[in-house]
Write a protein that holds these residues in place. Structure first.
Motif, PDB file in Angstrom:
ATOM      1  N   MET A  44      -6.379   9.466   5.456  1.00  0.00           N
ATOM      2  CA  MET A  44      -4.959   9.141   5.388  1.00  0.00           C
ATOM      3  C   MET A  44      -4.053  10.357   5.547  1.00  0.00           C
ATOM      4  SD  MET A  44      -5.300   5.917   5.060  1.00  0.00           S
ATOM      5  CE  MET A  44      -3.643   5.338   4.687  1.00  0.00           C
ATOM      6  N   ILE A 102      -0.421   2.089   8.327  1.00  0.00           N
ATOM      7  CA  ILE A 102      -0.983   2.686   7.112  1.00  0.00           C
ATOM      8  C   ILE A 102      -1.981   1.730   6.471  1.00  0.00           C
ATOM      9  CG2 ILE A 102      -0.433   3.470   4.775  1.00  0.00           C
ATOM     10  CD1 ILE A 102       2.292   4.409   5.910  1.00  0.00           C
ATOM     11  N   SER A 103      -1.614   0.454   6.398  1.00  0.00           N
ATOM     12  CA  SER A 103      -2.492  -0.548   5.794  1.00  0.00           C
ATOM     13  C   SER A 103      -3.790  -0.698   6.575  1.00  0.00           C
ATOM     14  CB  SER A 103      -1.764  -1.891   5.721  1.00  0.00           C
ATOM     15  OG  SER A 103      -2.600  -2.898   5.209  1.00  0.00           O
ATOM     16  N   GLU A 138       7.335   8.844  -1.157  1.00  0.00           N
ATOM     17  CA  GLU A 138       6.486   7.790  -0.609  1.00  0.00           C
ATOM     18  C   GLU A 138       5.020   8.175  -0.828  1.00  0.00           C
ATOM     19  OE1 GLU A 138       7.972   6.192   3.359  1.00  0.00           O
ATOM     20  OE2 GLU A 138       9.208   7.992   3.154  1.00  0.00           O
ATOM     21  N   ALA A 180      -6.052   2.237   6.018  1.00  0.00           N
ATOM     22  CA  ALA A 180      -6.674   2.187   4.696  1.00  0.00           C
ATOM     23  C   ALA A 180      -7.837   1.207   4.684  1.00  0.00           C
ATOM     24  CB  ALA A 180      -5.634   1.798   3.648  1.00  0.00           C
ATOM     25  N   MET A 211       2.771  11.062   0.704  1.00  0.00           N
ATOM     26  CA  MET A 211       2.836  11.125   2.159  1.00  0.00           C
ATOM     27  C   MET A 211       4.113  11.787   2.644  1.00  0.00           C
ATOM     28  SD  MET A 211       1.291   7.406   3.302  1.00  0.00           S
ATOM     29  CE  MET A 211       2.690   6.525   2.602  1.00  0.00           C
ATOM     30  N   THR A 247       0.801  -1.228   0.000  1.00  0.00           N
ATOM     31  CA  THR A 247       0.000   0.000   0.000  1.00  0.00           C
ATOM     32  C   THR A 247       0.832   1.277   0.000  1.00  0.00           C
ATOM     33  OG1 THR A 247      -1.981   0.959   1.013  1.00  0.00           O
ATOM     34  CG2 THR A 247      -0.203   0.319   2.495  1.00  0.00           C
ATOM     35  N   VAL A 248       2.149   1.171   0.042  1.00  0.00           N
ATOM     36  CA  VAL A 248       3.022   2.335  -0.089  1.00  0.00           C
ATOM     37  C   VAL A 248       3.865   2.165  -1.349  1.00  0.00           C
ATOM     38  CG1 VAL A 248       4.963   3.621   0.903  1.00  0.00           C
ATOM     39  CG2 VAL A 248       3.110   2.824   2.373  1.00  0.00           C
ATOM     40  N   TYR A 285       0.807   7.024  -0.973  1.00  0.00           N
ATOM     41  CA  TYR A 285      -0.232   6.085  -0.552  1.00  0.00           C
ATOM     42  C   TYR A 285      -0.909   5.530  -1.790  1.00  0.00           C
ATOM     43  CZ  TYR A 285      -4.924   4.555   0.734  1.00  0.00           C
ATOM     44  OH  TYR A 285      -6.086   3.840   0.841  1.00  0.00           O
ATOM     45  N   TYR A 286      -0.863   4.190  -1.930  1.00  0.00           N
ATOM     46  CA  TYR A 286      -1.506   3.513  -3.053  1.00  0.00           C
ATOM     47  C   TYR A 286      -2.799   2.871  -2.572  1.00  0.00           C
ATOM     48  CZ  TYR A 286      -2.418   0.156  -6.785  1.00  0.00           C
ATOM     49  OH  TYR A 286      -3.017  -0.575  -7.786  1.00  0.00           O
ATOM     50  N   ASP A 287      -3.911   3.300  -3.140  1.00  0.00           N
ATOM     51  CA  ASP A 287      -5.226   2.749  -2.820  1.00  0.00           C
ATOM     52  C   ASP A 287      -5.356   1.394  -3.513  1.00  0.00           C
ATOM     53  OD1 ASP A 287      -7.848   2.073  -2.462  1.00  0.00           O
ATOM     54  OD2 ASP A 287      -8.684   3.927  -3.276  1.00  0.00           O
TER      55      ASP A 287
END
Length: 528
Positions: free
Chosen positions: A319, A309-310, A245, A313, A259, A231-232, A247-249
């Motif tokens: 976020m 972070i995960s 870095e 999400a 981020m 997710t990063v 944040y990947y949805d």
């Protein structure tokens, strides 16, 4: 004594005969048979004027090559040449989807958007297009990766720095639509620098005037999803000397926000130019190769923050609270060159952690070498590096290299000498040795390993093979990160046969090994 020979063929620089006594040896991983039937997909530059940098070799009249590789002696045989150089122009990065036997490759063009092609790779080397190519949404496309869910292909565009997401089929690996998400780190700003054909600089150079111009803009060079939760997204920005870095949805398949960003080196006042990042397979460590400063930056990875972070999400939380927080901490910087060699005469190519986790490998373009490092495995400095040595690549500008599936051979693409050279890799010391196998390919820029698998009902030839078990520390099979990568995807390799099938195969293999040992004893007793 029984022997066999194979002459190098296809586009070899010369024919060689390799002999082996009695039987070839194929390693295994903890008793599991390693498939030695593997193909290599090689791409070449075909139009130098459309590139940001300046190759010095030969423009290719066909841009795609497929070789069969033989781990018994490290030789390759050319199976296929195709690719209209005006259609598949300057393909320079490839990604193999191991579950679908699909190869993706993208084109480099600083004037028009790149295109991404998908091919079904047949066992005989044939390449069948899977639909039409898709628009890459930016210029000079340089990197591809597949997300953990195998739902999206993520692409990076070097020249304008954009990051895009393209949906793919979980069943076939084919594209299911055009770009569905795009992120622009420049935030809409236009490029400052001009293309080299319009008075800009040649990005192959490393002098002060070139660096000043090329560092005037952001230049995303890779996108690697963290291997823990996926997710990063880590993006080395070669232009701004930063590791970004994002944040990947995972559900939406989109880069949502930046981020954090941090320097890729020691902040010495001189440019670093981060190019690729690769994670250690067991330790929470990441390695970044800096193209301009010829250094490796070693980072400790905060897995607790990644999990936080995960979890946030998954819970649908805002976020924004992760902005300004980094998952990386610099713990070491080490040069890729001998101390006497001028840094300005070199730029680094790719970085890779050997699948055993014991070594890190970097290519030096200018010094014309492969630099190899041993990973420290004990104590407070676990994951840090010590130098093994520097090894000439038998050519000029080693832009890319790749291990074979056994991890015992290194195939190096020497871009500016129009050649590919094969080296044996010592799993104990990390040293490489030239095998004598060399192949003529115009301006080779990428080598992609593509293991193939036979159907279960096919009868396997075992008369010339002895299976020798080795440990995981000695050998880790080529998997989803077929680019062993800095080019690593998070695609899990599926076990389609299940544990029962595997146990049956292992039992059969053990019977064959016992029979082969008896035959070897008979041959030895007879004095043959």
């Amino acid at each position: 004594m029984m022997s066999f020979s194979r002459a190098n063929s296809g586009s070899s620089s010369g024919s060689q005969t390799v002999s082996s006594s009695v039987m070839a040896v194929t390693p295994t991983l903890d008793g599991e048979l390693v498939n030695d039937d593997q193909l290599f997909f090689v791409t070449s530059y075909s139009d130098f004027e459309k590139l940001a940098h300046g190759p010095r070799g030969t423009e290719a009249s066909h841009s795609l090559y497929v070789y069969r590789f033989y781990p018994s002696d490290g030789s390759m045989v050319l199976l296929n040449i195709q690719g209209d150089p005006k259609v598949v122009m300057n393909p320079a990065f490839s990604r193999y989807h191991p579950d679908k036997k699909v190869v993706y490759t993208c084109t480099e063009d600083i004037e028009e958007n790149g295109r991404i092609f998908a091919y079904k790779l047949e066992d005989n080397g044939a390449l069948t297009p899977l639909g039409e190519p898709v628009d890459a949404g930016g210029t000079s496309t340089c990197y591809l990766t597949i997300d953990r869910a195998q739902k999206n292909l993520l692409a990076v565009n070097y020249w304008d720095s954009t990051l895009v997401t393209i949906p793919i089929s979980k069943e076939t690996g084919a594209f299911t639509g055009p770009i569905k998400s795009k992120y622009d780190p420049k935030q809409g700003k236009s490029m400052v620098a001009a293309a080299k054909k319009n008075g800009g600089v040649n990005h192959s150079h490393n002098d002060e005037s070139t660096i000043k111009m090329r560092q005037a803009d952001p230049h995303s060079h890779a996108l690697v999803l963290d291997p823990y939760v996926g997710t990063v997204a880590y993006v080395p920005d070669l232009g701004k000397d930063l590791i970004r870095e994002f944040y990947y949805d995972r559900d939406g398949g989109a880069i949502q926000m930046e981020m954090n960003y941090m320097p890729s080196g020691l902040c010495s006042g001189k440019p670093d130019g981060p190019r690729y990042i690769h994670f250690h397979p067991r330790y929470p460590i990441a390695y970044v190769v800096n193209e301009l400063s010829s250094t490796i930056a070693v980072f400790e990875v905060d897995r607790h923050l990644l999990k936080e972070i995960s979890d946030a999400a998954k819970a649908g939380e805002n976020m924004d609270r992760f902005k300004g927080r980094t998952t990386l901490r610099l713990i070491q910087s080490i040069t890729t060159l001998p101390s006497a060699f001028p840094t300005q005469m070199n730029t680094c190519g790719r970085i890779c952690v050997h699948k055993s986790g014991r070594f890190v490998v970097v290519s030096n373009r200018g010094h014309q070498s492969i630099a190899i490092y041993k990973v420290k495995h004990k104590g407070p400095k676990r994951g840090e590096l010590s130098t093994v040595g520097y090894f000439h690549t038998r050519g000029e500008t080693p832009r890319h290299y790749q291990f074979d599936a056994t991890g015992q051979y290194l195939i190096v693409a020497n871009q500016d000498s129009d050649s590919i050279a094969v080296f044996s890799f010592n799993l104990g010391t990390g040293e490489i040795k030239y095998t004598g196998n060399e192949y003529r390919v115009p301006s080779p820029n990428f080598v992609c390993n593509c293991p193939t698998y036979q159907d279960d009902d096919e009868e396997e030839e075992v008369a010339e093979t002895v299976q020798v078990p080795v440990s995981k520390d000695q050998l880790v099979r080529q998997g989803s990160d077929s680019d062993c990568e800095s080019e690593s995807s998070t695609v899990p390799v599926q076990d389609k046969n299940g544990n029962k099938d595997l146990q049956a195969k292992l039992a059969k293999a053990n019977e064959e090994i016992a029979e082969l040992k008896k035959r070897l004893e008979m041959i030895t007793t007879a004095g043959v």
